[in-house]
Write a protein that holds these residues in place. Structure first.
Motif, PDB file in Angstrom:
ATOM      1  N   ASN A 117       0.824  -1.217   0.000  1.00 41.57           N
ATOM      2  CA  ASN A 117       0.000   0.000   0.000  1.00 41.57           C
ATOM      3  C   ASN A 117       0.855   1.262   0.000  1.00 41.57           C
ATOM      4  O   ASN A 117       0.600   2.195   0.769  1.00 41.57           O
ATOM      5  N   ASN A 118       1.890   1.250  -0.843  1.00 43.41           N
ATOM      6  CA  ASN A 118       2.742   2.423  -0.976  1.00 43.41           C
ATOM      7  C   ASN A 118       3.598   2.736   0.262  1.00 43.41           C
ATOM      8  O   ASN A 118       4.173   3.803   0.378  1.00 43.41           O
ATOM      9  N   LYS A 119       3.646   1.802   1.197  1.00 45.10           N
ATOM     10  CA  LYS A 119       4.431   2.038   2.417  1.00 45.10           C
ATOM     11  C   LYS A 119       5.599   1.069   2.538  1.00 45.10           C
ATOM     12  O   LYS A 119       5.522  -0.060   2.057  1.00 45.10           O
ATOM     13  N   ILE A 120       6.656   1.520   3.210  1.00 40.64           N
ATOM     14  CA  ILE A 120       7.800   0.652   3.493  1.00 40.64           C
ATOM     15  C   ILE A 120       7.400  -0.247   4.660  1.00 40.64           C
ATOM     16  O   ILE A 120       7.556   0.113   5.828  1.00 40.64           O
ATOM     17  N   LYS A 121       6.834  -1.380   4.321  1.00 40.46           N
ATOM     18  CA  LYS A 121       6.349  -2.278   5.354  1.00 40.46           C
ATOM     19  C   LYS A 121       7.520  -2.913   6.103  1.00 40.46           C
ATOM     20  O   LYS A 121       7.478  -3.120   7.316  1.00 40.46           O
ATOM     21  N   ASP A 122       8.575  -3.233   5.358  1.00 42.90           N
ATOM     22  CA  ASP A 122       9.784  -3.759   5.992  1.00 42.90           C
ATOM     23  C   ASP A 122      10.980  -3.362   5.136  1.00 42.90           C
ATOM     24  O   ASP A 122      10.849  -3.131   3.934  1.00 42.90           O
ATOM     25  N   ILE A 123      12.108  -3.264   5.796  1.00 41.20           N
ATOM     26  CA  ILE A 123      13.346  -2.898   5.107  1.00 41.20           C
ATOM     27  C   ILE A 123      14.492  -3.583   5.835  1.00 41.20           C
ATOM     28  O   ILE A 123      14.407  -3.808   7.055  1.00 41.20           O
ATOM     29  N   SER A 124      15.500  -3.957   5.103  1.00 46.77           N
ATOM     30  CA  SER A 124      16.661  -4.569   5.748  1.00 46.77           C
ATOM     31  C   SER A 124      17.891  -4.323   4.900  1.00 46.77           C
ATOM     32  O   SER A 124      17.791  -3.840   3.766  1.00 46.77           O
TER      33      SER A 124
END
Ligand code: FES
Length: 122
Positions: free
Chosen positions: A46-53
Motif C-alpha cells: 500500500n505504498n508504504k515501506i512495510k519492511d526494510i533490511s
C-alpha cells in the motif's frame, strides 16, 4: 576515530541486518574507493515501506548508517522515505566524522536505486 555512542550501539546491536525473503525490490551499490558494499531489501505494501533490511559489508559507519536509515524509514510512505537525507542519518547518529560522511550518502544512493527498481517493475 571518534564515533558517537549511538553509532556504536547501532553497529553492535543491529535490528535490520538481515535478508528479506521475497522482497518487493532489492538494490546493491558499491563504493570503489573504500570497497564497501551496500545491499538494501524492501517490502512494500500500500505504498508504504512495510519492511526494510540491509546487508552491508563495510566499515562501522557504513553499517551504523544502514541501521539508522532502516529505523528512520520503516513504516513511512515511499514519498516520505525518498525525502530522508544523509543529514537525517547524521543527526540520528549524533554525529559522523567528516571522512565517513560518504557512508551515509551510499545508504541513500542504494535505497533510491531499490525504489527505482520497484517503480520500474510496477
Ligand atoms: Fe566507505 Fe564506509 S568507508 S562506506
Amino acid at each position: 576515530m571518534m564515533y558517537s555512542e549511538k553509532l556504536m550501539d547501532y553497529f553492535k546491536n543491529p535490528k535490520f541486518a538481515r535478508e528479506i525473503k521475497n522482497p518487493s525490490a532489492v538494490a546493491e551499490e558499491g563504493n570503489i574507493k573504500c570497497g564497501d558494499i551496500f545491499k538494501i531489501f524492501l517490502k512494500i505494501k500500500n505504498n508504504k515501506i512495510k519492511d526494510i533490511s540491509y546487508l552491508t559489508y563495510g566499515c562501522i559507519a557504513a553499517i551504523a548508517a544502514s541501521e539508522s536509515f532502516c529505523r528512520i524509514v520503516k513504516g513511512k510512505t515511499i514519498e516520505e522515505a525518498k525525502k530522508v537525507s544523509y543529514e537525517d542519518i547524521k543527526n540520528d547518529l549524533g554525529d559522523v566524522p567528516a571522512i565517513k560522511l560518504h557512508c551515509t550518502h551510499m545508504v541513500i544512493k542504494t535505497f533510491k536505486k531499490a525504489i527505482e527498481n520497484y517503480e520500474n517493475k510496477n
